[in-house]
Design a protein around this motif. Sequence first.
Motif, PDB file in Angstrom:
ATOM      1  N   GLY A 147       0.801  -1.220   0.000  1.00 23.35           N
ATOM      2  CA  GLY A 147       0.000   0.000   0.000  1.00 23.35           C
ATOM      3  C   GLY A 147       0.830   1.264   0.000  1.00 23.35           C
ATOM      4  O   GLY A 147       0.426   2.288   0.555  1.00 23.35           O
ATOM      5  N   HIS A 148       2.012   1.224  -0.630  1.00 21.25           N
ATOM      6  CA  HIS A 148       2.950   2.347  -0.581  1.00 21.25           C
ATOM      7  C   HIS A 148       2.680   3.366  -1.687  1.00 21.25           C
ATOM      8  O   HIS A 148       2.230   3.022  -2.784  1.00 21.25           O
ATOM      9  N   ASN A 149       2.992   4.634  -1.394  1.00 16.01           N
ATOM     10  CA  ASN A 149       2.881   5.708  -2.380  1.00 16.01           C
ATOM     11  C   ASN A 149       4.089   5.683  -3.315  1.00 16.01           C
ATOM     12  O   ASN A 149       5.192   5.352  -2.888  1.00 16.01           O
ATOM     13  N   VAL A 150       3.866   6.066  -4.580  1.00 17.62           N
ATOM     14  CA  VAL A 150       4.920   5.944  -5.594  1.00 17.62           C
ATOM     15  C   VAL A 150       5.035   7.225  -6.409  1.00 17.62           C
ATOM     16  O   VAL A 150       4.032   7.840  -6.763  1.00 17.62           O
ATOM     17  N   MET A 151       6.281   7.609  -6.698  1.00 20.10           N
ATOM     18  CA  MET A 151       6.570   8.654  -7.674  1.00 20.10           C
ATOM     19  C   MET A 151       7.307   8.025  -8.848  1.00 20.10           C
ATOM     20  O   MET A 151       8.349   7.391  -8.664  1.00 20.10           O
ATOM     21  N   MET A 152       6.744   8.164 -10.066  1.00 16.00           N
ATOM     22  CA  MET A 152       7.422   7.711 -11.279  1.00 16.00           C
ATOM     23  C   MET A 152       7.848   8.932 -12.081  1.00 16.00           C
ATOM     24  O   MET A 152       7.032   9.825 -12.330  1.00 16.00           O
ATOM     25  N   ILE A 153       9.111   8.967 -12.484  1.00 14.64           N
ATOM     26  CA  ILE A 153       9.616  10.090 -13.259  1.00 14.64           C
ATOM     27  C   ILE A 153      10.375   9.563 -14.461  1.00 14.64           C
ATOM     28  O   ILE A 153      11.165   8.619 -14.343  1.00 14.64           O
ATOM     29  N   GLY A 154      10.087  10.125 -15.624  1.00 13.86           N
ATOM     30  CA  GLY A 154      10.737   9.665 -16.836  1.00 13.86           C
ATOM     31  C   GLY A 154      10.296  10.462 -18.043  1.00 13.86           C
ATOM     32  O   GLY A 154       9.351  11.259 -17.959  1.00 13.86           O
ATOM     33  N   PRO A 155      10.957  10.289 -19.176  1.00 15.54           N
ATOM     34  CA  PRO A 155      10.638  11.064 -20.376  1.00 15.54           C
ATOM     35  C   PRO A 155       9.297  10.667 -20.973  1.00 15.54           C
ATOM     36  O   PRO A 155       8.744   9.616 -20.643  1.00 15.54           O
ATOM     37  N   PRO A 156       8.756  11.490 -21.887  1.00 15.81           N
ATOM     38  CA  PRO A 156       7.486  11.152 -22.541  1.00 15.81           C
ATOM     39  C   PRO A 156       7.612   9.836 -23.311  1.00 15.81           C
ATOM     40  O   PRO A 156       8.639   9.547 -23.923  1.00 15.81           O
ATOM     41  N   GLY A 157       6.564   9.026 -23.260  1.00 13.38           N
ATOM     42  CA  GLY A 157       6.544   7.781 -24.014  1.00 13.38           C
ATOM     43  C   GLY A 157       7.256   6.620 -23.369  1.00 13.38           C
ATOM     44  O   GLY A 157       7.356   5.546 -23.969  1.00 13.38           O
ATOM     45  N   SER A 158       7.726   6.806 -22.137  1.00 10.29           N
ATOM     46  CA  SER A 158       8.446   5.707 -21.481  1.00 10.29           C
ATOM     47  C   SER A 158       7.497   4.705 -20.830  1.00 10.29           C
ATOM     48  O   SER A 158       7.920   3.622 -20.422  1.00 10.29           O
ATOM     49  N   GLY A 159       6.206   5.044 -20.709  1.00  6.33           N
ATOM     50  CA  GLY A 159       5.228   4.079 -20.205  1.00  6.33           C
ATOM     51  C   GLY A 159       4.698   4.349 -18.817  1.00  6.33           C
ATOM     52  O   GLY A 159       4.106   3.456 -18.205  1.00  6.33           O
ATOM     53  N   LYS A 160       4.846   5.576 -18.300  1.00  2.00           N
ATOM     54  CA  LYS A 160       4.409   5.875 -16.933  1.00  2.00           C
ATOM     55  C   LYS A 160       2.895   5.698 -16.784  1.00  2.00           C
ATOM     56  O   LYS A 160       2.425   5.016 -15.872  1.00  2.00           O
ATOM     57  N   SER A 161       2.145   6.332 -17.686  1.00  2.00           N
ATOM     58  CA  SER A 161       0.679   6.231 -17.610  1.00  2.00           C
ATOM     59  C   SER A 161       0.213   4.810 -17.917  1.00  2.00           C
ATOM     60  O   SER A 161      -0.734   4.303 -17.301  1.00  2.00           O
ATOM     61  N   MET A 162       0.870   4.163 -18.843  1.00  3.03           N
ATOM     62  CA  MET A 162       0.527   2.785 -19.207  1.00  3.03           C
ATOM     63  C   MET A 162       0.673   1.865 -18.001  1.00  3.03           C
ATOM     64  O   MET A 162      -0.184   1.016 -17.724  1.00  3.03           O
ATOM     65  N   ILE A 166       8.135   5.362  -2.443  1.00  2.93           N
ATOM     66  CA  ILE A 166       8.965   4.783  -3.494  1.00  2.93           C
ATOM     67  C   ILE A 166       9.142   5.796  -4.619  1.00  2.93           C
ATOM     68  O   ILE A 166       8.157   6.315  -5.154  1.00  2.93           O
ATOM     69  N   HIS A 167      10.401   6.088  -4.965  1.00  5.60           N
ATOM     70  CA  HIS A 167      10.725   6.953  -6.103  1.00  5.60           C
ATOM     71  C   HIS A 167      11.393   6.065  -7.147  1.00  5.60           C
ATOM     72  O   HIS A 167      12.411   5.433  -6.855  1.00  5.60           O
ATOM     73  N   ILE A 168      10.830   6.043  -8.350  1.00  2.89           N
ATOM     74  CA  ILE A 168      11.383   5.136  -9.355  1.00  2.89           C
ATOM     75  C   ILE A 168      11.482   5.861 -10.702  1.00  2.89           C
ATOM     76  O   ILE A 168      10.559   6.567 -11.113  1.00  2.89           O
ATOM     77  N   GLU A 169      12.630   5.705 -11.356  1.00  4.62           N
ATOM     78  CA  GLU A 169      12.812   6.287 -12.679  1.00  4.62           C
ATOM     79  C   GLU A 169      12.276   5.313 -13.734  1.00  4.62           C
ATOM     80  O   GLU A 169      12.519   4.102 -13.668  1.00  4.62           O
ATOM     81  N   VAL A 170      11.543   5.857 -14.681  1.00  5.79           N
ATOM     82  CA  VAL A 170      11.000   5.057 -15.788  1.00  5.79           C
ATOM     83  C   VAL A 170      11.803   5.418 -17.041  1.00  5.79           C
ATOM     84  O   VAL A 170      11.513   6.430 -17.694  1.00  5.79           O
ATOM     85  N   PRO A 171      12.820   4.645 -17.388  1.00  2.00           N
ATOM     86  CA  PRO A 171      13.687   5.006 -18.513  1.00  2.00           C
ATOM     87  C   PRO A 171      13.022   4.725 -19.849  1.00  2.00           C
ATOM     88  O   PRO A 171      12.037   3.969 -19.920  1.00  2.00           O
ATOM     89  N   PRO A 172      13.540   5.304 -20.932  1.00  2.00           N
ATOM     90  CA  PRO A 172      12.985   4.976 -22.259  1.00  2.00           C
ATOM     91  C   PRO A 172      13.247   3.518 -22.602  1.00  2.00           C
ATOM     92  O   PRO A 172      14.248   2.933 -22.185  1.00  2.00           O
ATOM     93  N   VAL A 173      12.336   2.915 -23.351  1.00  2.00           N
ATOM     94  CA  VAL A 173      12.464   1.510 -23.740  1.00  2.00           C
ATOM     95  C   VAL A 173      13.168   1.446 -25.085  1.00  2.00           C
ATOM     96  O   VAL A 173      12.822   2.173 -26.026  1.00  2.00           O
ATOM     97  N   ASP A 174      14.195   0.574 -25.203  1.00  2.00           N
ATOM     98  CA  ASP A 174      14.934   0.490 -26.464  1.00  2.00           C
ATOM     99  C   ASP A 174      14.189  -0.382 -27.488  1.00  2.00           C
ATOM    100  O   ASP A 174      13.211  -1.063 -27.183  1.00  2.00           O
ATOM    101  N   TYR A 175      14.692  -0.367 -28.716  1.00  2.00           N
ATOM    102  CA  TYR A 175      14.022  -1.048 -29.829  1.00  2.00           C
ATOM    103  C   TYR A 175      13.927  -2.554 -29.607  1.00  2.00           C
ATOM    104  O   TYR A 175      12.897  -3.169 -29.898  1.00  2.00           O
TER     105      TYR A 175
END
Length: 510
Positions: A213-228, A387-396
């Motif tokens: 039940g922990h709170n989370v911060m996701m930070i990353g560039p557009p299109g990396s999948g945060k909302s998904m 929880i603070h987590i970086e959402v990096p871009p996904v490679d090809y």
Amino acid sequence: MFSKIKSIGLLGLESYMIDVELNISSGKHAVEIVGLPDTAVSEARDRIIAAINNSGYEMHLSSRYTFNLAPADIKKEGSLYDLPMAVAVLSATKQIIGDYRNSAFIGELSLSGEIKSVKGVLPMVMAAKANGLRDIFIPADNASEAAVIDGINIYPVNTLKELGEHISDFKKIKPLEIVPFKQYELPDFLPDFSDVKGQFEVKRALEVAAAGGHNVMMIGPPGSGKSMLAKRIPTILPDITVDEALETTKIYSLSGNLSKEKPIINYRPFRAPHHSVSPAGLSGGGTIPKPGELSLSHNGVLFLDELPEFTRSTMEVLRQPIENGTITISRAACALTYPCSVMLICAMNPCPCGYYGHPTRKCSCPNGAPARYLSKVSGPLLDRLDIHIEVPPVDYNQLSDSECGESSAEIRARVNKARKLQQKRFAGTDVTCNAKMTPALTRKFCILSESAAKTLEISFERLGLSARAYDKILKVARTIADLDNSESIENTHILEAIQYRSLDRKFWKA
């Protein structure tokens, strides 16, 4: 002539008994309603006259009718007192004869005599049962939400005439059959974690968050999948308990968000308000304050996408409620407290263009813009996110991989197993998950191994962690240990928990 009929009022989530008293005296025709009525209650006089006359009864226009809604020092709002006031008229004039001493009535009247649905029926039925009443008469349209309450006769009523025939024993109404609580089954069309390519570290962090039940911060560039990723969190949340379901449904009933198709909230809610939401929309408000998005997310998830785009005042509303699990709204009329035990999920870009710190793309923001953008999220709010987590871009290669990842069902099985350990651990307390542990419970259940204690000590000094961050790390480590089915918190558990608190050092330069 005099009569007294029982009804029920609502003040926030708290219900209280109301006596609808009627005195009919001779004199010039008038209908007076006293007892701090609001406009909707005062307008009941016209609805009552029309409904009674159109239902085959009479309301004489040569008498003075005085209604008193007692206790008279509490503000009454809404149209739910129409029905008890109409019953009081028919009872006082002996047009219906029956025993009303152990009965309560709630419902709005149409001019034709039909009984229309009202908000807050579930908490009012629960209050009627708690006060020892035998029967309660409610609008038929509200029947489905009340059908889970046992121990009281619940009568669904369609019209005033139908109710009069029941009371006078001409044609009895059949009470509702109790519908047992059913656990919600996730529909197949919900998005699944198996659709997510890559992002193994982020999926692991969200699994830990769901388990504790922990709170989370996701930070990353557009299109990396945060909302998904955030939209798939409902598919891995643990099963809701009966008590949690009833408490959440009470809030939705009060706010008028229940439907006939889903009369009971038997799943964990997921709310995602737009960043234009006002502070009152998030916290709740009104003359008689109603629940906001925080309370509508109770026992579930509140997702705030593009967090820096929310106004500063809106973001600061979150600070106390996510810490305490309740929110108190004070107005001139009253101060009401609503529960808001939520799992807060936030997502944001690292700068206005979104590419600050990107491994391959250059940030196009002017000097100082990333820092100004990040500073919109205050340190105290950031500190309250476990929880603070970086959402990096996904490679090809990851995107083009045809192999499916781990499914939501597999992750949810582990989350449920960890939550059952926590329910057993906190049995007899108000705590439901690791994130809500009190300091005393944290000391009791967050037992560190010798190496884990040493690692935490070194990290605390080197990272300059706050006392709140120290507390959050212990709770997250306890959840990771639960997922590992470990009684004590080992070094690997504490290292993973510390990793989830280091992201702000990269972006916020703390």
